[in-house]
Scaffold this motif. Structure first.
Motif, PDB file in Angstrom:
ATOM      1  N   LEU A   1       0.770  -1.169  -0.100  1.00  7.78           N
ATOM      2  CA  LEU A   1       0.325  -0.354  -0.214  1.00  7.78           C
ATOM      3  C   LEU A   1       1.356   1.491   0.223  1.00  7.78           C
ATOM      4  N   GLU A   2      -0.123   1.776  -0.713  1.00  3.50           N
ATOM      5  CA  GLU A   2       1.159   3.549  -1.510  1.00  3.50           C
ATOM      6  C   GLU A   2       0.612   4.261  -0.626  1.00  3.50           C
ATOM      7  N   LEU A   3       1.070   4.565   0.270  1.00  2.90           N
ATOM      8  CA  LEU A   3      -0.317   6.750   0.647  1.00  2.90           C
ATOM      9  C   LEU A   3       0.518   7.703  -0.109  1.00  2.90           C
ATOM     10  N   VAL A   4      -0.636   8.561  -1.238  1.00  2.00           N
ATOM     11  CA  VAL A   4      -0.520   9.447  -2.528  1.00  2.00           C
ATOM     12  C   VAL A   4      -1.150  10.669  -1.494  1.00  2.00           C
ATOM     13  N   HIS A   5      -0.322  11.763  -1.111  1.00  2.00           N
ATOM     14  CA  HIS A   5      -0.800  13.099  -1.216  1.00  2.00           C
ATOM     15  C   HIS A   5       0.287  14.415  -1.670  1.00  2.00           C
ATOM     16  N   ALA A   6      -0.941  14.967  -2.490  1.00  2.00           N
ATOM     17  CA  ALA A   6      -0.500  15.661  -2.903  1.00  2.00           C
ATOM     18  C   ALA A   6      -0.586  17.267  -2.755  1.00  2.00           C
TER      19      ALA A   6
ATOM     20  N   THR B   1      -5.561  14.348  -9.062  1.00  6.51           N
ATOM     21  CA  THR B   1      -5.180  13.680 -10.123  1.00  6.51           C
ATOM     22  C   THR B   1      -3.903  13.623 -11.208  1.00  6.51           C
ATOM     23  N   ASP B   2      -3.300  14.708 -11.139  1.00 11.08           N
ATOM     24  CA  ASP B   2      -2.277  15.047 -12.253  1.00 11.08           C
ATOM     25  C   ASP B   2      -1.099  14.115 -11.302  1.00 11.08           C
ATOM     26  N   CYS B   3      -0.835  14.062 -10.448  1.00 15.75           N
ATOM     27  CA  CYS B   3      -0.354  13.274  -9.709  1.00 15.75           C
ATOM     28  C   CYS B   3      -0.050  11.702  -9.816  1.00 15.75           C
ATOM     29  N   LEU B   4      -1.370  10.976  -9.347  1.00 14.73           N
ATOM     30  CA  LEU B   4      -1.209  10.006  -9.482  1.00 14.73           C
ATOM     31  C   LEU B   4      -1.213   9.156 -10.632  1.00 14.73           C
TER      32      LEU B   4
ATOM     33  N   ILE C   1       0.445   6.004 -11.855  1.00 18.87           N
ATOM     34  CA  ILE C   1       0.045   4.985 -13.363  1.00 18.87           C
ATOM     35  C   ILE C   1       0.648   4.670 -14.537  1.00 18.87           C
ATOM     36  N   ASP C   2       1.628   6.465 -15.447  1.00 16.45           N
ATOM     37  CA  ASP C   2       2.040   6.157 -16.527  1.00 16.45           C
ATOM     38  C   ASP C   2       3.520   5.577 -16.824  1.00 16.45           C
ATOM     39  N   ASP C   3       4.091   6.193 -15.034  1.00 13.06           N
ATOM     40  CA  ASP C   3       5.184   5.002 -14.606  1.00 13.06           C
ATOM     41  C   ASP C   3       5.480   4.143 -14.736  1.00 13.06           C
ATOM     42  N   ARG C   4       4.406   3.824 -14.072  1.00 15.40           N
ATOM     43  CA  ARG C   4       3.861   1.866 -13.232  1.00 15.40           C
ATOM     44  C   ARG C   4       2.146   1.645 -12.835  1.00 15.40           C
ATOM     45  N   LYS C   5       1.901   1.061 -13.972  1.00 17.32           N
ATOM     46  CA  LYS C   5       0.673   0.312 -13.419  1.00 17.32           C
ATOM     47  C   LYS C   5       0.134  -0.064 -11.835  1.00 17.32           C
ATOM     48  N   PRO C   6      -0.472   0.470 -11.058  1.00 14.28           N
ATOM     49  CA  PRO C   6      -0.793  -0.340  -9.952  1.00 14.28           C
ATOM     50  C   PRO C   6      -1.976  -0.996 -10.285  1.00 14.28           C
ATOM     51  N   LEU C   7      -2.062  -2.156  -9.337  1.00 13.70           N
ATOM     52  CA  LEU C   7      -3.651  -2.896  -8.790  1.00 13.70           C
ATOM     53  C   LEU C   7      -4.549  -1.885  -8.986  1.00 13.70           C
ATOM     54  N   LEU C   8      -4.683  -1.021  -8.351  1.00 15.06           N
ATOM     55  CA  LEU C   8      -5.998  -0.473  -8.063  1.00 15.06           C
ATOM     56  C   LEU C   8      -5.636   0.961  -7.312  1.00 15.06           C
ATOM     57  N   VAL C   9      -6.291   2.299  -7.765  1.00 18.37           N
ATOM     58  CA  VAL C   9      -6.607   3.360  -6.411  1.00 18.37           C
ATOM     59  C   VAL C   9      -7.518   3.753  -5.981  1.00 18.37           C
ATOM     60  N   ILE C  10      -6.898   3.907  -4.524  1.00 15.66           N
ATOM     61  CA  ILE C  10      -7.862   3.940  -3.611  1.00 15.66           C
ATOM     62  C   ILE C  10      -8.671   5.745  -3.244  1.00 15.66           C
ATOM     63  N   MET C  11      -9.979   5.820  -3.184  1.00 14.01           N
ATOM     64  CA  MET C  11      -9.644   7.573  -2.619  1.00 14.01           C
ATOM     65  C   MET C  11     -11.175   7.066  -1.754  1.00 14.01           C
ATOM     66  N   GLY C  12     -10.758   8.609  -0.981  1.00 15.19           N
ATOM     67  CA  GLY C  12     -12.516   9.086  -0.523  1.00 15.19           C
ATOM     68  C   GLY C  12     -13.277   9.804  -1.834  1.00 15.19           C
ATOM     69  N   THR C  13     -14.136  10.099  -0.670  1.00 15.44           N
ATOM     70  CA  THR C  13     -15.593  10.958  -1.643  1.00 15.44           C
ATOM     71  C   THR C  13     -15.403  12.224  -1.526  1.00 15.44           C
ATOM     72  N   SER C  14     -14.805  12.857  -0.283  1.00  9.72           N
ATOM     73  CA  SER C  14     -14.013  13.805  -0.384  1.00  9.72           C
ATOM     74  C   SER C  14     -13.600  15.124   0.329  1.00  9.72           C
ATOM     75  N   GLY C  15     -13.355  15.789   0.378  1.00 11.00           N
ATOM     76  CA  GLY C  15     -12.888  17.235   0.232  1.00 11.00           C
ATOM     77  C   GLY C  15     -12.659  18.553  -0.083  1.00 11.00           C
TER      78      GLY C  15
ATOM     79  N   ASN D   1     -10.862   9.676 -14.809  1.00  8.66           N
ATOM     80  CA  ASN D   1      -9.588   9.878 -16.296  1.00  8.66           C
ATOM     81  C   ASN D   1      -8.455   9.001 -15.575  1.00  8.66           C
ATOM     82  N   LEU D   2      -8.555   8.495 -14.517  1.00 12.06           N
ATOM     83  CA  LEU D   2      -6.940   7.469 -14.103  1.00 12.06           C
ATOM     84  C   LEU D   2      -7.118   6.679 -15.165  1.00 12.06           C
ATOM     85  N   LYS D   3      -6.071   5.585 -15.923  1.00 16.59           N
ATOM     86  CA  LYS D   3      -6.429   5.133 -16.886  1.00 16.59           C
ATOM     87  C   LYS D   3      -5.390   3.859 -15.601  1.00 16.59           C
ATOM     88  N   ALA D   4      -6.646   3.526 -14.871  1.00 17.89           N
ATOM     89  CA  ALA D   4      -6.243   2.902 -14.071  1.00 17.89           C
ATOM     90  C   ALA D   4      -7.625   2.740 -13.496  1.00 17.89           C
TER      91      ALA D   4
END
Length: 273
Positions: A37-42, A96-99, A103-117, A135-138
């Motif tokens: 699991l990799e946590l990503v914050h932009a 979204t741009d960061c993800l 993804i362009d560099d290494r496609k993950p099995l899955l991207v998970i995110m919440g619904t608000s912010g 838009n995400l290609k994963a």
């Protein structure tokens, strides 16, 4: 249980309550699939746009705040699931741009995110989540803020029968049903009931999963979708985002309020090639 060549789930987080709920949910998914699991914050660096744009805040200070928040979230998750391998990634820019860059560099099995912010364009669904689904290609799993983890017993494919073709990602649909060890159900909403039989091509594509087919006949398509989703218990709704059709009926800005009635249902988005 990981039968994928890709062994990472990306978890987008802004440290909000919704994101933390999605993170807790992601821990269970990572354990289920036995993956990293990799946590990503932009983080955004605000600028004052004058003749010479200058940052409104000290860049190093913004980075330090982001690092401190990420460390706290990492420690929270590790305390909940010591057996899950977790790493972190901080990036400047739009999430979204960061993800998409990752993804362009290494496609993950899955991207998970919440619904608000920040930037939410509805009570429930944040604009970032809808943008990622489209838009995400994963594969993207969006976890509503009220969703609690239960192993998904069913995978509900929201099928637009008019859009079924050789480009329908049937192999991916079958793979996800297998990964989850879930029954595949196909759901179609139709105003008249004229298209109450699934296309022969779709039946052929999904035959190996022996899916159950459901046609909801409802003059108001949005109400038909909502009515069916309210009956779902422990499953995920699978969609194939397009400009028109079932997906747009659910996520059009004027209609997202419908999902407040079914806020326990995670949405998995797959994409046509």
């Amino acid at each position: 249980m990981n039968n994928s060549t890709s062994a990472t789930i990306l978890l987008a987080t802004d440290y909000s309550p919704s994101a933390q709920n999605a993170a807790t949910y992601a821990l269970h998914v990572a354990k289920l699939f036995n993956v990293h699991l990799e946590l990503v914050h932009a983080y955004i660096i605000p600028f004052a746009y004058t003749d010479s744009p200058v940052p409104l805040l000290n860049v190093e200070e913004i980075q330090q705040i982001a690092e401190s928040s990420m460390q706290s979230e990492l420690e929270r998750l590790k305390s909940r699931a010591p057996s899950v391998s977790i790493s972190t990634k901080l990036m400047p820019g739009d999430i979204t741009d960061c993800l998409a860059e990752i993804i362009d560099d290494r496609k993950p099995l899955l991207v998970i995110m919440g619904t608000s912010g920040s930037g939410s364009d509805s009570i429930l669904w944040g604009s970032m989540a809808v943008k990622a689904l489209r838009n995400l290609k994963a594969p993207v799993l969006v976890v509503p803020s009220h969703a609690n983890w239960t192993p998904p017993e069913k995978l509900y494919f929201a099928a637009d029968y008019d859009q079924i073709s050789d480009r329908t990602p049937s192999a991916e649909i079958l793979n996800w049903a297998q990964r989850l060890d879930a029954q595949l159900d196909v759901v179609h909403v139709d105003k008249t009931g004229a298209a109450n039989q699934p296309p022969e091509l779709l039946q052929q594509l999904l035959a190996s999963a022996s899916p159950q087919y459901h046609t909801v006949v409802e003059e108001n398509i949005e109400e038909g979708i909502t009515s069916f989703l309210q009956q779902m218990k422990t499953g995920w709704l699978l969609v194939i985002p397009k400009k028109y059709g079932f997906f747009e009926n659910i996520f059009h800005k004027s209609r997202t309020k419908l999902l407040t009635k079914v806020s326990h249902i995670p949405i998995l988005a797959l994409h046509q090639e």
